[in-house]
Design a protein around this motif. Structure first.
Motif, PDB file in Angstrom:
ATOM      1  N   ASP A 153       0.867  -1.182   0.000  1.00 52.42           N
ATOM      2  CA  ASP A 153       0.000   0.000   0.000  1.00 52.42           C
ATOM      3  C   ASP A 153       0.904   1.232   0.000  1.00 52.42           C
ATOM      4  O   ASP A 153       1.636   1.478   0.964  1.00 52.42           O
ATOM      5  N   SER A 158      -7.951   9.234  -4.344  1.00 50.84           N
ATOM      6  CA  SER A 158      -6.705   8.623  -3.887  1.00 50.84           C
ATOM      7  C   SER A 158      -6.029   9.482  -2.814  1.00 50.84           C
ATOM      8  O   SER A 158      -5.573   8.964  -1.782  1.00 50.84           O
ATOM      9  N   GLU A 190      -7.435  11.629  -0.844  1.00 55.39           N
ATOM     10  CA  GLU A 190      -8.235  11.610   0.386  1.00 55.39           C
ATOM     11  C   GLU A 190      -7.940  10.339   1.186  1.00 55.39           C
ATOM     12  O   GLU A 190      -7.896  10.369   2.421  1.00 55.39           O
ATOM     13  N   TYR A 191      -7.725   9.227   0.492  1.00 57.18           N
ATOM     14  CA  TYR A 191      -7.324   7.988   1.171  1.00 57.18           C
ATOM     15  C   TYR A 191      -5.950   8.179   1.820  1.00 57.18           C
ATOM     16  O   TYR A 191      -5.716   7.738   2.948  1.00 57.18           O
ATOM     17  N   LYS A 197      -6.152   9.891   5.020  1.00 59.92           N
ATOM     18  CA  LYS A 197      -6.762   9.049   6.050  1.00 59.92           C
ATOM     19  C   LYS A 197      -5.776   8.048   6.646  1.00 59.92           C
ATOM     20  O   LYS A 197      -5.781   7.808   7.854  1.00 59.92           O
ATOM     21  N   LEU A 233      -9.172   1.270  -4.327  1.00 58.43           N
ATOM     22  CA  LEU A 233      -9.757   1.966  -3.181  1.00 58.43           C
ATOM     23  C   LEU A 233     -11.102   1.382  -2.764  1.00 58.43           C
ATOM     24  O   LEU A 233     -11.536   1.572  -1.626  1.00 58.43           O
ATOM     25  N   PRO A 237      -9.742  -1.426   0.249  1.00 56.89           N
ATOM     26  CA  PRO A 237      -8.344  -1.113   0.576  1.00 56.89           C
ATOM     27  C   PRO A 237      -7.531  -2.291   1.098  1.00 56.89           C
ATOM     28  O   PRO A 237      -6.302  -2.274   0.988  1.00 56.89           O
TER      29      PRO A 237
END
Length: 524
Positions: free
Chosen positions: A57, A129, A131-132, A135, A188, A191
């Protein structure tokens, strides 16, 4: 998190690249040879070695230099940082601040981009992407903590808005810290699958059928990659070899074509006569953290902190532990980065007599006792060397050494230890200042020390649109930190890029200062 963490075993100090969590413990055992590894006659396959299994990841991987090769193979960044630390477009063909305060950053995507899975790569996908990333990235709250919104006003435009000036948007969305590596909406959607497969738009894609997790990872050319000229191999195999000496032997025998090693592997590389390049990648030293004298009253006096700096024989420590693959330093900035000034490398020359004089002037002619915390392996070695030299000026130390990152963090942030051994990956001053210079509790400023003059310089610098003027202000900030003696830096370690005979034309890039695996080319 920031940072890059150096390799254990082959990495003796894993860097805590800006984030900085500390070095991971050395792995044991030895990897078996990849069943589809390259032979000497195979000019279509590149074989790399890394010291530990990667986190596939890209956003969860961005605190560890060990993950840079695998992320770079499968995930193209929005922006590329070049060897001279300038920036050029990758997925974004143009980019820059559209205001005069370094708050609003805009990127225009190349037309016709596609992920390896066939999904269109448009502004909406980039926003999802990123925004992920915000997070899950270990460093998002620090590096990207100023971001208030990421929007897509049209299919090719991405706008990033910050609540406060953030002059490092170019680097944050580059391959340098992996946060600009864009993930497909297909990845996404679930995940959890990002740990087993790749969902990027990079030059290669993971071949799961030819991969054995924890042993070797096989990548094949991505037929949808936008820049075919940068696909130099049909296949790339990444082998896990925990021990640096075993890696050197594998390069000698032709089983491995390239590996990035730490300074402690330097003697073996030189003895083997292997081609290699070096670059400064990390700073190791101690944090004189209790600058207000909360638990160690002596440290409140700047003369005491300066005395501790003058008591360190940096040249001897550097030579003894790292040989020719490191450089003594008294400052927190590194060559090639804004804030660096050559004269500050020797701001605190080794001078025990001056150290004792400063202690006497501060009211400690007979020295005092400090509690110090360090992490193993490499950081602890440097810390112990410093402790031995401090004893010569009457400063005795009660040392606690942690083997687990979590325990190290808990101890450091408990504020029970006024001095802490540390390692830190090289970064621009703005990013390192978030840990080093701002009054926010973190492992490098656990007591949240503030300095009004330092804050003024930083506030001016981050909002300055002219990069020349900005760099001058960051230099003043580094000089101020050095004069305050908030740290006792000891050594700037090199990383070593080691090449076998089947690779040619190494091009260094600025992700971690060493060659990017995507720039490695066949010798023929």
């Amino acid at each position: 998190m920031s940072r890059h963490v150096l390799r254990a075993g082959t990495r003796r100090v894993r860097l805590l690249a800006a984030a900085s969590l500390l070095a991971a413990a050395a792995l044991t055992g030895c990897s078996g040879a990849a069943t589809d590894g390259a032979s000497n006659a195979d000019t279509q396959t590149l074989t790399l070695a890394i010291s530990a299994p990667p986190n596939l990841d890209p956003y969860k991987a961005n605190i560890d230099l060990n993950n840079i090769p695998t992320v770079a193979l499968a995930y193209a960044p929005l922006i590329r940082m070049n060897a001279d630390r300038t920036f050029t477009g990758e997925l974004a063909e143009s980019f820059g601040y559209v205001d005069q305060q370094n708050k609003t950053f805009q990127m225009k995507l190349r037309p016709g981009l596609t992920f390896a899975d066939g999904t269109p790569l448009d502004a909406k996908a980039v926003v999802a992407s990123l925004e992920y990333m915000r997070k899950v990235s270990p460093k998002a709250k620090t590096w990207a903590g100023t971001i208030t919104s990421i929007t897509a006003p049209d299919a090719s435009t991405v706008v990033v808005t910050n609540k406060a000036p953030n002059p490092s948007m170019r680097q944050i969305f580059s391959q340098a810290v992996l946060s600009g590596s864009i993930i497909s909406p297909v990845g996404l959607a679930d995940p959890d699958q990002l740990a087993q497969r790749t969902f990027g738009a990079g030059p290669y894609v993971l071949d799961a059928a030819e991969t054995v997790p924890n042993d070797h990872y096989t990548y094949v050319a991505n037929p949808r990659y936008w820049n075919k000229a940068d696909q130099h191999w049909k296949k790339v195999v990444v082998r896990i070899i925990p021990d640096s000496n075993s890696t050197v032997q594998a390069i000698q025998s032709g089983q491995v074509d390239y590996a990035a090693l730490n300074a402690d592997a330097g003697p073996a590389v030189k003895a083997a006569g292997l081609r290699h390049v070096t670059a400064s990648v990390a700073l190791v030293g101690v944090v004189l953290a209790d600058r207000n004298g909360t638990v160690a009253p002596a440290l409140k006096d700047v003369r005491v902190r300066q005395a501790l700096n003058h008591a360190i024989d940096r040249a001897t420590i550097t030579k003894t532990i790292f040989g020719d693959f490191a450089h003594p330093t008294s400052q927190t900035a590194a060559p090639g980065f804004d804030g660096y000034q050559p004269a500050l490398d020797d701001r605190y020359p080794y001078d025990p007599a001056k150290a004792k004089q400063l202690l006497t002037e501060a009211g400690y002619p007979n020295g005092f006792t400090l509690k110090v915390e360090a992490h193993t392996p490499g950081i602890g070695v440097v810390t112990q060397a410093v402790i031995g030299q401090w004893k010569k000026i009457g400063v005795n130390v009660e040392l606690t050494t942690d083997t687990q990152v979590q325990q190290w963090l808990e101890n450091v942030l408990s504020r029970k230890f006024p001095v802490v051994g540390f390692g830190y990956g090289n970064l621009p001053t703005y990013l390192s200042s978030l840990d080093f210079m701002r009054p926010v509790p973190n492992p490098f400023n656990p007591f949240a020390t503030a300095d009004a003059e330092l804050a003024r310089l930083l506030d001016q610098a981050i909002a300055e649109p002219d990069q020349g003027k900005q760099s001058a202000l960051f230099k003043q900030a580094v000089a101020r930190t050095t004069e305050l003696a908030w740290f006792a830096p000891v050594v700037r370690m090199d990383g070593i890029g080691v090449m076998g005979p089947r690779t040619a034309g190494v091009q260094t890039t600025a992700d971690n200062g060493l060659p990017s695996v995507v720039t490695l080319r066949p010798a023929s």
